[in-house]
Design an enzyme around this catalytic site. Structure first.
Site, PDB file in Angstrom:
ATOM      1  CE  LYS A 293      -5.143  -3.433  -4.616  1.00 45.93           C
ATOM      2  NZ  LYS A 293      -6.424  -2.795  -4.991  1.00 45.93           N
TER       3      LYS A 293
ATOM      4  CG  ASP B 142      -6.274  -6.013  -7.300  1.00 47.69           C
ATOM      5  OD1 ASP B 142      -6.917  -6.795  -8.036  1.00 47.69           O
ATOM      6  OD2 ASP B 142      -6.380  -4.773  -7.381  1.00 47.69           O
TER       7      ASP B 142
ATOM      8  N   GLY C 164      -9.000   2.747  -5.274  1.00 51.24           N
ATOM      9  CA  GLY C 164      -8.441   3.951  -5.877  1.00 51.24           C
ATOM     10  C   GLY C 164      -8.037   3.704  -7.312  1.00 51.24           C
TER      11      GLY C 164
ATOM     12  CG  ASP D  83     -11.399  -3.061  -8.892  1.00 47.77           C
ATOM     13  OD1 ASP D  83     -12.142  -2.281  -9.500  1.00 47.77           O
ATOM     14  OD2 ASP D  83     -10.188  -2.790  -8.691  1.00 47.77           O
TER      15      ASP D  83
ATOM     16  CE  LYS E 279     -10.473   0.562  -7.771  1.00 47.72           C
ATOM     17  NZ  LYS E 279      -9.486   0.113  -8.766  1.00 47.72           N
TER      18      LYS E 279
ATOM     19  CD  GLU F 199      -8.990  -5.236  -5.476  1.00 51.22           C
ATOM     20  OE1 GLU F 199      -8.235  -5.151  -4.478  1.00 51.22           O
ATOM     21  OE2 GLU F 199      -9.201  -4.276  -6.226  1.00 51.22           O
TER      22      GLU F 199
ATOM     23  CE  LYS G  60      -2.789  -3.382  -8.317  1.00 49.54           C
ATOM     24  NZ  LYS G  60      -4.239  -3.350  -8.552  1.00 49.54           N
TER      25      LYS G  60
ATOM     26  CB  SER H 229      -2.420  -0.535  -3.971  1.00 51.20           C
ATOM     27  OG  SER H 229      -2.354  -1.412  -5.064  1.00 51.20           O
TER      28      SER H 229
HETATM   29  O1  OSB Z   1      -7.103  -2.670  -9.277  1.00 51.57           O
HETATM   30  O2  OSB Z   1      -7.366  -1.515  -7.536  1.00 51.57           O
HETATM   31  C1  OSB Z   1      -6.925  -1.630  -8.675  1.00 51.57           C
HETATM   32  C2  OSB Z   1      -4.814   1.392  -9.594  1.00 51.57           C
HETATM   33  C3  OSB Z   1      -5.295   1.669 -10.858  1.00 51.57           C
HETATM   34  C4  OSB Z   1      -6.267   0.871 -11.401  1.00 51.57           C
HETATM   35  C5  OSB Z   1      -6.745  -0.223 -10.679  1.00 51.57           C
HETATM   36  C6  OSB Z   1      -6.267  -0.495  -9.411  1.00 51.57           C
HETATM   37  C7  OSB Z   1      -5.260   0.306  -8.865  1.00 51.57           C
HETATM   38  C8  OSB Z   1      -4.651   0.066  -7.548  1.00 51.57           C
HETATM   39  C9  OSB Z   1      -4.072   1.249  -6.797  1.00 51.57           C
HETATM   40  O3  OSB Z   1      -4.562  -1.022  -7.045  1.00 51.57           O
HETATM   41  C10 OSB Z   1      -5.107   1.999  -6.052  1.00 51.57           C
HETATM   42  C11 OSB Z   1      -4.636   3.368  -5.577  1.00 51.57           C
HETATM   43  O4  OSB Z   1      -3.757   3.420  -4.728  1.00 51.57           O
HETATM   44  O5  OSB Z   1      -5.151   4.387  -6.068  1.00 51.57           O
HETATM   45 MG    MG Z   2      -8.381  -3.847  -8.040  1.00 48.14          MG
END
Ligand code: OSB
Ligand code: MG
Length: 368
Positions: A161, A188, A290, A238, A262, A213, A163, A135
Site C-alpha cells: 500500500k 491510501d 493498523g 478508514d 481498526k 482508501e 500513501k 504500508s
Molecule cells: O491510514 O491506514 C492508515 C498508520 C497510522 C494511521 C493511519 C494509517 C496508518 C497506516 C499504517 O497506513 C498502518 C500500519 O502499518 O500500522
Molecule cells: Mg488509512
C-alpha cells in the site's frame, strides 16, 4: 472481575525511520499502554494514538486525560463480568474511541487469561494465520520509493500500500506498476483530496489497484458515494468509519465497497465485531488496518483479522517493519507466504518485555 488497579503509561517507542502520510510525519509510537490488575491476574492493552491530532482528533494527552478522569474510574467502580460489557459501561462518554479501546483490550487479555482462552477463540476467529501487506509512507523520491518497495517485496510482502496525495499520486503508482508488475497494490490518501480532483482520481483506474482508501474528508460520505459511481477502482473507507452506525450509513448510500476496520478507531473489539457481522451479511469486503501499534496492539489486530469476514490483505506487518525493538518478547514475524501467525496463547497471547517497556516509558500513573 473486580479491577483492583490500573496503570497507564505514556511511551515513546522510536521508529527505524519516520512514517509520512499525506498529512503528517510520525517518528515513533506515542501510545498509551494500559495494565489492569484483578484477582492476582493482569491484562495488557494499547491505545494506539499519535501525539498530534491529524489522523483522528485524539492525541496522547486526550487519551491520558479521558482515561484518568472518566474511563478508569468507571472500571474501578463497576464489577464487569465480561469484556463485552465495557462498551455499554463507556457509552455515556461520547467518542474518545481510542481511549476506550485500550482499556477494553486490556480486559479481553485479562478475561482470556482467567478463562484459558485466546482472544481469537473468544471472538470466533477461525484463521490461524493472516495475509498481510505493508504500508509504505510518502517517499517523494521515486528511486527511494522504488528501493523501499523492493526491500519489502524481498522480505516477503505480497501486497503493497502506498500513501498518496495531490501532486504525488499518478507518478508513484505508475512507477510501482511498471517496476513490480504483478504486486498487489493499493493507495491510501488519508483524506487529502476533494471532489474537484475527481478527474485525477479517475486516472488511477488504469493501474488495477485493489482499492483507493479514504480519498476525501472523514465526514464527506456524499462525495465518496459520487466518486464510487464514477470510478472502477473500489473505494475503501478508514477515517469515516468510527461505529457500526457509520457502516450502515455507507452501505445505504453506497459510499464504498470496502471497509478498513481498526478496532481502536471504532472504540474496541466489541464494536469491531458488530461491524464485521454487519459487513458479512451485507457483502461489504473487510480488512484489518493498523495504527503503527506495538506488539500489544498487533496481537489485538491479528485476533480480529482471524474472523472469517476479513478476506482482504491486512495492514499488519512484522514488528520489525517499524521498530528496532518491540515491547514484547517474541515480536511478530513474517512467514514466507506473506502471513503472520495469530497468537494462540491465553488472552492476547503476548509476553510483555517489562524491562524494555520501562525504558521507553515517559510517564506512569497508577489509579486505585
Ligand atoms: O491510514 O491506514 C492508515 C498508520 C497510522 C494511521 C493511519 C494509517 C496508518 C497506516 C499504517 O497506513 C498502518 C500500519 O502499518 O500500522
Ligand atoms: Mg488509512
Amino acid at each position: 472481575m473486580k479491577i483492583d488497579r490500573v496503570e497507564l503509561r505514556k511511551i515513546l517507542l522510536p521508529f527505524r525511520k519516520p512514517f509520512e502520510t499525506s498529512g503528517w510525519v510520525q517518528n515513533g509510537n506515542y501510545s498509551i499502554i494500559v495494565k489492569v490488575f484483578s484477582e492476582g491476574q493482569i491484562g495488557w492493552g494499547e491505545s494506539p494514538v499519535n501525539n498530534l491530532p491529524y489522523y483522528t482528533e485524539e492525541t496522547t494527552s486526550t487519551v491520558w486525560n479521558t482515561q484518568k478522569e472518566f474511563l478508569v474510574p468507571l472500571f474501578l467502580e463497576n464489577r464487569i463480568s465480561h469484556p463485552k460489557e465495557v462498551e455499554k459501561l463507556f457509552s455515556r462518554i461520547r467518542l474518545n474511541n481510542i481511549a476506550k479501546s485500550g482499556l477494553e483490550f486490556a480486559l479481553w487479555d485479562l478475561y482470556g487469561k482467567l478463562e484459558n482462552k485466546s482472544l481469537s477463540e473468544m471472538l470466533g476467529g477461525r484463521k490461524k494465520k493472516i495475509s498481510v501487506g505493508v504500508s509504505v509512507g510518502v517517499i517523494d523520491d521515486l528511486k527511494l520509493l522504488q528501493s523501499q518497495v523492493e526491500e519489502h517485496i524481498s522480505q516477503g510482502y505480497k501486497r503493497i500500500k502506498i500513501k498518496i496525495k495531490p501532486g504525488w499520486d499518478l507518478v508513484p503508482v505508475k512507477k510501482i506498476r511498471k517496476g513490480f508488475g504483478k504486486v498487489m497494490l493499493q493507495a491510501d490518501a488519508n483524506c487529502a483530496y476533494q471532489i474537484k480532483d475527481i478527474k485525477k482520481i479517475q486516472k488511477l483506474d488504469e493501474f488495477n489497484l485493489l482499492m483507493i482508501e479514504q480519498p476525501f474528508a472523514a465526514d464527506n460520505l456524499l462525495d465518496h458515494a459520487l466518486l464510487q459511481k464514477k470510478i472502477k477502482t473500489k473505494v475503501c473507507l478508514d477515517e469515516s468509519i468510527v461505529s457500526l452506525e457509520d457502516a450502515k450509513l455507507v452501505k445505504k448510500i453506497n459510499a464504498c465497497k470496502i471497509i478498513n476496520v481498526k478496532p481502536a478507531r471504532v472504540g474496541g473489539l466489541n464494536q469491531a465485531k458488530k461491524i464485521h457481522d454487519f459487513a458479512v451479511k451485507n457483502k461489504i469486503s473487510l480488512w484489518c488496518g493498523g495504527m503503527l501499534e506495538t506488539g500489544i496492539g498487533r496481537a489485538v489486530n491479528l485476533a480480529l483479522a482471524s474472523l472469517p469476514g476479513f478476506k482482504l490483505t491486512s495492514d499488519i506487518s512484522a514488528s520489525s517493519r517499524y521498530f528496532i525493538r518491540d515491547i514484547v518478547h517474541h515480536p511478530f514475524e513474517l512467514n514466507k507466504d506473506s502471513t503472520i501467525n495469530v497468537p494462540d496463547g491465553r488472552g492476547l497471547g503476548i509476553d510483555v518485555d517489562e524491562d524494555y517497556l520501562d525504558r521507553v516509558t515517559l510517564e506512569k500513573l497508577e489509579i486505585k
